[in-house]
Design an enzyme around this catalytic site. Structure first.
Site, PDB file in Angstrom:
ATOM      1  N   THR A 129      31.935  44.203  25.068  1.00  0.00           N
ATOM      2  CA  THR A 129      32.050  42.812  25.503  1.00  0.00           C
ATOM      3  C   THR A 129      31.028  41.897  24.849  1.00  0.00           C
ATOM      4  O   THR A 129      29.857  42.251  24.706  1.00  0.00           O
ATOM      5  CB  THR A 129      31.903  42.728  27.035  1.00  0.00           C
ATOM      6  OG1 THR A 129      32.935  43.509  27.638  1.00  0.00           O
ATOM      7  CG2 THR A 129      32.003  41.295  27.520  1.00  0.00           C
ATOM      8  N   GLN A 283      48.705  46.173  68.464  1.00  0.00           N
ATOM      9  CA  GLN A 283      49.609  46.443  67.340  1.00  0.00           C
ATOM     10  C   GLN A 283      49.221  45.726  66.052  1.00  0.00           C
ATOM     11  O   GLN A 283      49.435  46.274  64.960  1.00  0.00           O
ATOM     12  CB  GLN A 283      51.043  46.084  67.734  1.00  0.00           C
ATOM     13  CG  GLN A 283      51.660  47.066  68.719  1.00  0.00           C
ATOM     14  CD  GLN A 283      53.115  46.766  69.014  1.00  0.00           C
ATOM     15  OE1 GLN A 283      53.581  45.634  68.865  1.00  0.00           O
ATOM     16  NE2 GLN A 283      53.854  47.779  69.424  1.00  0.00           N
ATOM     17  N   GLU A 367      36.327  46.908  32.637  1.00  0.00           N
ATOM     18  CA  GLU A 367      37.195  47.877  31.939  1.00  0.00           C
ATOM     19  C   GLU A 367      38.656  47.423  31.959  1.00  0.00           C
ATOM     20  O   GLU A 367      39.578  48.222  32.073  1.00  0.00           O
ATOM     21  CB  GLU A 367      37.016  49.282  32.514  1.00  0.00           C
ATOM     22  CG  GLU A 367      35.616  49.810  32.244  1.00  0.00           C
ATOM     23  CD  GLU A 367      35.507  51.310  32.285  1.00  0.00           C
ATOM     24  OE1 GLU A 367      36.497  52.004  31.965  1.00  0.00           O
ATOM     25  OE2 GLU A 367      34.405  51.792  32.606  1.00  0.00           O
TER      26      GLU A 367
END
Length: 387
Positions: A129, A283, A367
């Site tokens: 980079t 729930q 990456e």
């Protein structure tokens, strides 16, 4: 290419059990300290060396464990259950910092560097980079000019993991200024004490404190011809092959972190009471837990399938990109749900969830960003369709 050793199930399970105990007993208790200090204690790094973690993927003849891709992923699952700073200590030695040497290095290069890499005496970094070459990694501007029996490297690299500790850098530099794009890039092994090489201060980051990234500068650094890795112009090909393995490793860490977050969320939901019952009985909490578990399970299945394909000597460019893309996005969603399930507790430092929430954000970037993974996946699909 070296012949890989096949570990039987019993040996593999023992290795994973040892690492799981190390993570649980030695690493998790000091996560907050590492985050505050922005440093992993040397005593812990030395224990990692004793466990052979720096040489997980180095061939046995050079002092490593030579793990298959599948077993490496199993190890990464376990290390994902704690702060990513710990696995970062040896991650470059296992992945992008050493794989170019293992795959493309000469025997002389391997004998010189791999034993030190396997022992952890030598930490490696991968320098691709740059300020203007991130996702467009073929736009490398760092120059390497051939002068007699050496090259002269001039330029700089950005956000290089472990650069502050590294003794050896795999550097991508342009050897042919007239050739644009990937074909003009060559890989070099550059030693830390080379005159003209300097490393900047570690960056202050959003997360993953204890894992450092720095800029690296090359001011007319002389590199012997024998330290060229592979042929001139083959650097980009090397980088892409190295990244295939690295992407599966990162995806595996993402799964481990997701499983840690799910476990912490579930344990909290079992104990926390609202409206007269544990919140795990509501729930909408169950829906978040179920979504997180399902996505983590799917990511793990993708990773193990891709790892087995790689161990069978099949190309996994598409599968590695798909696994990294899905797993890194998945762990971000799981971390967000974990904060939501814990509510206010998820937002404060004491519970550690907010730290992991920050830690996982980078997985969608390094990456290969999620967008680059999408491009790689589609490109491979189109290539296969055209035959």
């Amino acid at each position: 290419m070296e012949t890989q050793v096949a570990y039987d199930r019993e040996i593999t399970q023992e290795l994973i059990s040892v690492i799981a105990r190390f993570v649980e007993e030695k690493l998790r208790p000091i996560e907050a300290q590492v985050g505050e200090d922005d440093a992993v204690p040397e005593a812990i790094i030395n224990q990692m060396k004793e466990l052979g973690l720096f040489g997980l993927t180095v061939p046995i003849k050079y002092g490593g464990l030579d793990l298959t891709m599948e077993v490496e992923c199993l190890v990464a699952f376990e290390f994902g259950r704690t702060s990513p700073a710990f696995s970062s200590c040896f991650g470059t030695n296992v992945g992008i910092g050493s794989q170019g040497l293992i795959l493309f290095g000469s025997e002389a290069q391997k004998q010189k560097y791999l034993p030190q890499i396997a022992s952890g005496e030598l930490v490696t970094s991968f320098c691709l980079t740059e300020a203007e070459a991130g996702s467009d990694s073929a736009a490398v501007q760092t120059r390497a000019q051939r002068v007699g029996d050496h090259y002269v490297l001039t330029g700089s690299k950005r956000y290089i993991t472990n650069a502050d500790r590294a003794g050896l850098f795999t550097v991508m530099a342009r050897t042919d200024a007239d050739v644009k794009g990937a074909k003009g890039v060559t890989a070099f092994l550059v030693e830390r004490d080379s005159p003209g090489l300097s490393v900047g201060k570690p960056e202050k980051k959003m997360g993953q404190q204890g894992a450092h990234i720095c800029d690296v500068y090359f001011d007319a650094v002389k590199v012997p011809v024998e330290n060229r890795l592979g042929e001139e112009g083959a650097g980009f090909k090397l980088a892409m092959q190295v990244l295939d393995r690295g992407r599966l490793h990162i995806a595996s860490v993402c799964v481990g972190l997701a499983e840690r977050l799910i476990s912490d969320s579930l344990n909290y939901a079992l104990k926390r009471q609202q409206f007269g019952k544990p919140i795990c009985e509501h729930q909408l909490i169950q829906a978040m837990l179920a979504d997180s578990k399902t996505e983590a399970y799917a990511a793990k299945a993708m990773i193990l399938d891709a790892a087995r394909l790689k161990d069978g000597d099949q190309s996994i460019t598409l599968e590695a990109a798909a696994a990294k893309y899905y797993a890194s996005e998945m762990v971000g969603r799981v971390a967000d749900r974990a904060v939501q399930i814990l509510g206010g507790a998820g937002y404060v430092v004491d519970y550690g969830i907010e730290r992991l929430y920050r830690d996982v954000r980078i997985f969608r970037i390094y990456e290969g960003t999620s967008q680059i993974q999408q491009i790689v996946i589609a490109r491979e699909m189109i290539k296969a369709a055209k035959g």
